[in-house]
Scaffold this active site. Structure first.
Site, PDB file in Angstrom:
ATOM      1  N   GLY A  26       7.352  12.947   4.364  1.00 45.65           N
ATOM      2  CA  GLY A  26       5.796  12.230   3.821  1.00 45.65           C
ATOM      3  C   GLY A  26       5.067  12.589   2.897  1.00 45.65           C
ATOM      4  O   GLY A  26       4.310  13.496   2.599  1.00 45.65           O
ATOM      5  N   ALA A  28       4.858  11.178  -0.097  1.00 45.09           N
ATOM      6  CA  ALA A  28       4.267  10.821  -0.958  1.00 45.09           C
ATOM      7  C   ALA A  28       2.025  10.074  -0.485  1.00 45.09           C
ATOM      8  O   ALA A  28       1.890   9.676   0.014  1.00 45.09           O
ATOM      9  CB  ALA A  28       4.646   8.838  -1.111  1.00 45.09           C
ATOM     10  N   GLY A  30      -1.586   9.202  -0.427  1.00 42.74           N
ATOM     11  CA  GLY A  30      -1.801   7.700  -1.513  1.00 42.74           C
ATOM     12  C   GLY A  30      -0.687   6.989  -0.346  1.00 42.74           C
ATOM     13  O   GLY A  30      -1.384   5.621  -1.100  1.00 42.74           O
ATOM     14  N   SER A  34       4.174   6.281   3.919  1.00 39.59           N
ATOM     15  CA  SER A  34       4.742   7.684   4.414  1.00 39.59           C
ATOM     16  C   SER A  34       4.405   8.872   4.673  1.00 39.59           C
ATOM     17  O   SER A  34       4.944   9.207   5.207  1.00 39.59           O
ATOM     18  CB  SER A  34       5.252   8.191   2.483  1.00 39.59           C
ATOM     19  OG  SER A  34       5.066   9.325   2.380  1.00 39.59           O
ATOM     20  N   HIS A 143       9.283  15.115  -6.345  1.00 37.79           N
ATOM     21  CA  HIS A 143      11.016  14.148  -6.212  1.00 37.79           C
ATOM     22  C   HIS A 143      11.004  13.144  -6.503  1.00 37.79           C
ATOM     23  O   HIS A 143      12.067  12.575  -6.538  1.00 37.79           O
ATOM     24  CB  HIS A 143      10.498  13.996  -3.794  1.00 37.79           C
ATOM     25  CG  HIS A 143       9.686  12.955  -3.992  1.00 37.79           C
ATOM     26  ND1 HIS A 143       8.427  12.660  -3.632  1.00 37.79           N
ATOM     27  CD2 HIS A 143       9.463  11.220  -3.549  1.00 37.79           C
ATOM     28  CE1 HIS A 143       7.730  11.963  -3.202  1.00 37.79           C
ATOM     29  NE2 HIS A 143       8.753  11.013  -3.395  1.00 37.79           N
ATOM     30  N   GLU A 180       4.964   4.626 -13.522  1.00 33.56           N
ATOM     31  CA  GLU A 180       5.238   4.332 -12.624  1.00 33.56           C
ATOM     32  C   GLU A 180       6.035   2.662 -12.021  1.00 33.56           C
ATOM     33  O   GLU A 180       6.791   1.796 -11.084  1.00 33.56           O
ATOM     34  CB  GLU A 180       4.397   4.108 -10.979  1.00 33.56           C
ATOM     35  CG  GLU A 180       3.504   5.026 -11.606  1.00 33.56           C
ATOM     36  CD  GLU A 180       4.471   6.260  -9.838  1.00 33.56           C
ATOM     37  OE1 GLU A 180       5.545   5.593  -9.329  1.00 33.56           O
ATOM     38  OE2 GLU A 180       4.481   7.200  -9.851  1.00 33.56           O
ATOM     39  N   HIS A 259       0.412   1.255  -5.571  1.00 33.24           N
ATOM     40  CA  HIS A 259       1.127   0.517  -7.135  1.00 33.24           C
ATOM     41  C   HIS A 259       0.720  -1.053  -6.707  1.00 33.24           C
ATOM     42  O   HIS A 259       0.427  -1.231  -5.878  1.00 33.24           O
ATOM     43  CB  HIS A 259       2.674   0.442  -6.941  1.00 33.24           C
ATOM     44  CG  HIS A 259       3.351   1.544  -6.835  1.00 33.24           C
ATOM     45  ND1 HIS A 259       4.135   1.939  -6.435  1.00 33.24           N
ATOM     46  CD2 HIS A 259       3.282   2.425  -7.860  1.00 33.24           C
ATOM     47  CE1 HIS A 259       5.244   2.921  -7.069  1.00 33.24           C
ATOM     48  NE2 HIS A 259       4.033   3.302  -8.011  1.00 33.24           N
ATOM     49  N   ASP A 261       2.209  -3.792  -6.847  1.00 30.90           N
ATOM     50  CA  ASP A 261       2.933  -4.233  -6.245  1.00 30.90           C
ATOM     51  C   ASP A 261       2.285  -4.394  -4.451  1.00 30.90           C
ATOM     52  O   ASP A 261       3.609  -5.085  -4.101  1.00 30.90           O
ATOM     53  CB  ASP A 261       4.473  -4.175  -6.326  1.00 30.90           C
ATOM     54  CG  ASP A 261       5.037  -2.997  -6.086  1.00 30.90           C
ATOM     55  OD1 ASP A 261       4.320  -2.026  -5.028  1.00 30.90           O
ATOM     56  OD2 ASP A 261       5.899  -2.869  -6.301  1.00 30.90           O
ATOM     57  N   ASN A 372       8.619   4.090   4.959  1.00 30.98           N
ATOM     58  CA  ASN A 372       8.391   5.076   3.932  1.00 30.98           C
ATOM     59  C   ASN A 372       7.581   4.409   2.979  1.00 30.98           C
ATOM     60  O   ASN A 372       7.399   4.803   1.810  1.00 30.98           O
ATOM     61  CB  ASN A 372       9.369   5.883   3.057  1.00 30.98           C
ATOM     62  CG  ASN A 372       9.857   7.201   3.679  1.00 30.98           C
ATOM     63  OD1 ASN A 372       8.773   8.011   3.946  1.00 30.98           O
ATOM     64  ND2 ASN A 372      11.342   7.911   3.476  1.00 30.98           N
ATOM     65  N   CYS A 378       9.634  -3.492  -3.379  1.00 35.21           N
ATOM     66  CA  CYS A 378       9.863  -1.893  -3.817  1.00 35.21           C
ATOM     67  C   CYS A 378      11.625  -1.849  -3.716  1.00 35.21           C
ATOM     68  O   CYS A 378      11.706  -1.412  -4.546  1.00 35.21           O
ATOM     69  CB  CYS A 378       9.366  -0.603  -3.105  1.00 35.21           C
ATOM     70  SG  CYS A 378       7.737  -1.129  -2.316  1.00 35.21           S
TER      71      CYS A 378
HETATM   72  O1  SUG Z   1       6.508   6.281  -4.088  1.00 36.48           O
HETATM   73  N1  SUG Z   1       7.478   6.579  -0.945  1.00 36.48           N
HETATM   74  C1  SUG Z   1       8.190   5.632  -2.252  1.00 36.48           C
HETATM   75  C2  SUG Z   1       7.540   4.042  -1.844  1.00 36.48           C
HETATM   76  C3  SUG Z   1       8.156   3.584  -3.359  1.00 36.48           C
HETATM   77  C4  SUG Z   1       7.024   2.364  -3.052  1.00 36.48           C
HETATM   78  N2  SUG Z   1       7.839   1.418  -4.004  1.00 36.48           N
HETATM   79  C5  SUG Z   1       6.404  -0.016  -4.294  1.00 36.48           C
HETATM   80  N3  SUG Z   1       5.167  -0.136  -4.246  1.00 36.48           N
HETATM   81  N4  SUG Z   1       6.966  -0.546  -6.044  1.00 36.48           N
HETATM   82  C6  SUG Z   1       6.501   5.902  -3.279  1.00 36.48           C
HETATM   83  O2  SUG Z   1       5.541   6.389  -3.265  1.00 36.48           O
HETATM   84  C7  SUG Z   1       8.250   8.177   0.515  1.00 36.48           C
HETATM   85  C8  SUG Z   1       9.651   9.486   0.483  1.00 36.48           C
HETATM   86  C9  SUG Z   1       8.641  10.052   1.443  1.00 36.48           C
HETATM   87  O3  SUG Z   1       7.911  10.708   2.268  1.00 36.48           O
HETATM   88  O4  SUG Z   1       9.285  10.850   1.916  1.00 36.48           O
HETATM   89  C10 SUG Z   1       8.193   7.318  -1.124  1.00 36.48           C
HETATM   90  O5  SUG Z   1       8.823   8.428  -1.553  1.00 36.48           O
END
Ligand code: SUG
Length: 455
Positions: A26, A28, A30, A34, A143, A180, A259, A261, A372, A378
């Site tokens: 958990g 991230a 927004g 996640s 992270h 990003e 993002h 994407d 996640n 992604c």
């Molecule tokens: O940055 N999730 C990533 C997901 C990235 C997805 N990438 C793209 N859309 N291109 C993020 O939000 C969750 C990790 C956790 O909660 O354990 C996380 O980092």
């Protein structure tokens, strides 16, 4: 570039391997998936095999497929930098007791989402005819801020030949240059070998007066700044005629679109997007049309067809849009699209039946990553390469049947099937992970890229 070179140009999708510490923390803000799945038990082995199966089926279908290794996790060095000391076991135990949120962060397998690894400009568009790379600083979360150093090492190890590849420094890791990577960058063109226009989508502007009409999200952070996108374009030598900078709709960010994407995907001349993707939809399309050498093919999905909730939950726009030799396109969607009626209906009745090049939809199960917030798009970093550039790659990173077999056996040997948040402090997990990664660098023949190998 000769005509033969131009026709040999292909898009290679480099997917990130899901790492042995894949877990749900958990982390991230927004990112709705996640945030809502934090604390669940993960299955790293299943996650890695799901990713490999996606790669294999796209390779079997004739698309060029590459693979990028995961990062060294837990990042015990990061915990030491934050004042934890003693043996590795002691560092992990103290962090688990005193700062469990830090332990979770240094264990994240987030490097699997290679769309955030960096931004790439193909040689066709660069003034020096080399492929340009900038690793993303990912400074919006702790992270992910831990990723760029190793990402840079991995990219330099694979794209080593300086005659063909040029690597730029990570942008300053400060909010003004929040970057990003390719998740907010789309190259639009005719054929892949023809010159492209680069669409950079940003969530906020850091310096100067806010442009008229610009707004910012109210609930969730805007992860990409205009200044970061402009700096990457400058590093890569892209001119004004080759770039379009568009603001993401702030209401979309507040609905969980962290993002671009997550709400738009483009490839070749096609831009598939939701009506809430851009703050100035018409202005963005007009500028693309003016700058592109080939006609833009916009495929707009209206709000009345797919709600923001459905878009974010299904990840319809985080699909891979792949070009076929006959000019048609294949959309690779996550299984979650079948679970939302409005989304599945839109795919059948609007995208497939519509007047656009999308002629096929392929469904992939990447649920471990999806929980996640990481869909098919992604999980991949697109690198457009000529035949000579593909031949100049270092390491064994382009997927073949033999590499797939080796990687699957490697996952079967090293990965756990269950990882709960409490397991992250287990020193055995750290040892297992290092042993797996050491073997992986040999298997991929990329040389030392991890801190424990570089000393
Ligand atoms: O940055 N999730 C990533 C997901 C990235 C997805 N990438 C793209 N859309 N291109 C993020 O939000 C969750 C990790 C956790 O909660 O354990 C996380 O980092």
């Amino acid at each position: 570039m000769s005509a033969a070179d131009i026709s040999s140009v292909r898009e290679v999708n480099f997917d990130g391997l899901v790492g042995p510490t894949h877990n749900y923390s958990g982390l991230a803000v927004g990112n709705v998936a996640s945030m809502s799945h934090g604390g669940l038990v993960s299955n790293p082995k299943e996650g890695a095999l799901q990713g490999l199966l996606k790669m294999k089926s796209l390779m079997d279908a004739g698309y060029a497929q590459g693979v990028l290794p995961p990062q060294q996790r837990p990042d015990i060095g990061a915990l030491r930098d934050l004042g934890f000391s003693g043996s590795n076991g002691e560092v992990l135990a103290r962090a688990s007791k005193e700062a469990p949120q830090l332990l979770r962060a240094v264990c994240s397998a987030s490097s699997m989402w290679t769309a955030n690894a960096g931004t790439i400009t193909p040689s066709i568009d660069a003034p020096d005819s080399r492929v340009h790379f900038t690793p993303a600083n990912l400074q919006s979360s702790f992270h992910r801020y831990l990723e760029p150093q190793t990402t840079g090492c991995v990219l330099k190890a694979i794209f080593r030949d300086e005659q063909h590849f040029c690597h730029h420094p990570v942008l300053p890791a400060t909010p003004a240059f929040s970057d990003e990577g390719a998740a907010n960058h789309t190259r639009l063109c005719g054929e892949h070998g023809e010159p492209g226009v680069h669409l950079f989508v940003y969530g906020r502007q850091a310096f100067g007066d806010v442009r008229s009409g610009e707004r910012e999200p109210k609930h969730y952070p805007a992860r990409q700044t205009l200044e970061a996108s402009q700096a990457v374009a400058r590093q890569h030598g892209l001119t004004e005629a080759q770039t379009v900078f568009a603001q993401q709709h702030p209401d979309a960010i507040d609905a969980g679109v962290f993002h671009n994407d997550v709400i738009a995907v483009g490839n070749g001349p096609v831009l598939l997007y939701h009506e809430m993707a851009f703050l100035d939809e018409e202005g963005t399309l007009d500028e693309l049309r003016t700058k592109m050498a080939s006609p833009l093919i916009p495929v707009r999905v209206p709000l009345e067809a797919v709600s923001m909730e459905d878009a974010v939950a299904s990840y319809l726009f985080n699909s891979q849009l792949l070009s076929n030799p006959d000019g048609t396109m294949t959309l690779v969607v996550p299984g979650e699209c079948q679970e939302r009626e409005a989304v599945w209906r839109t795919i059948q009745d609007y995208l497939l039946a519509g007047n656009n090049p999308i002629s096929e939809v392929v469904v992939k199960d990447v649920k471990q990553s999806m929980r996640n917030g990481g869909g098919p798009a992604c999980l991949r970093l697109r690198v457009v390469l000529t035949e000579a550039e593909r031949a100049a790659l270092s390491g064994r990173v382009l997927l073949t049947n033999a590499l797939y077999t080796d990687l699957t056996a490697w996952v079967e040997r090293h990965y756990r099937v269950r990882l709960a948040p409490d397991d992250l402090a287990d020193p055995q997990l750290a040892e297992e992970s290092l042993a797996a990664l050491d073997e992986l660098t040999q298997l991929l023949k990329i040389g030392p890229v991890y801190p424990f190998q570089l000393g």
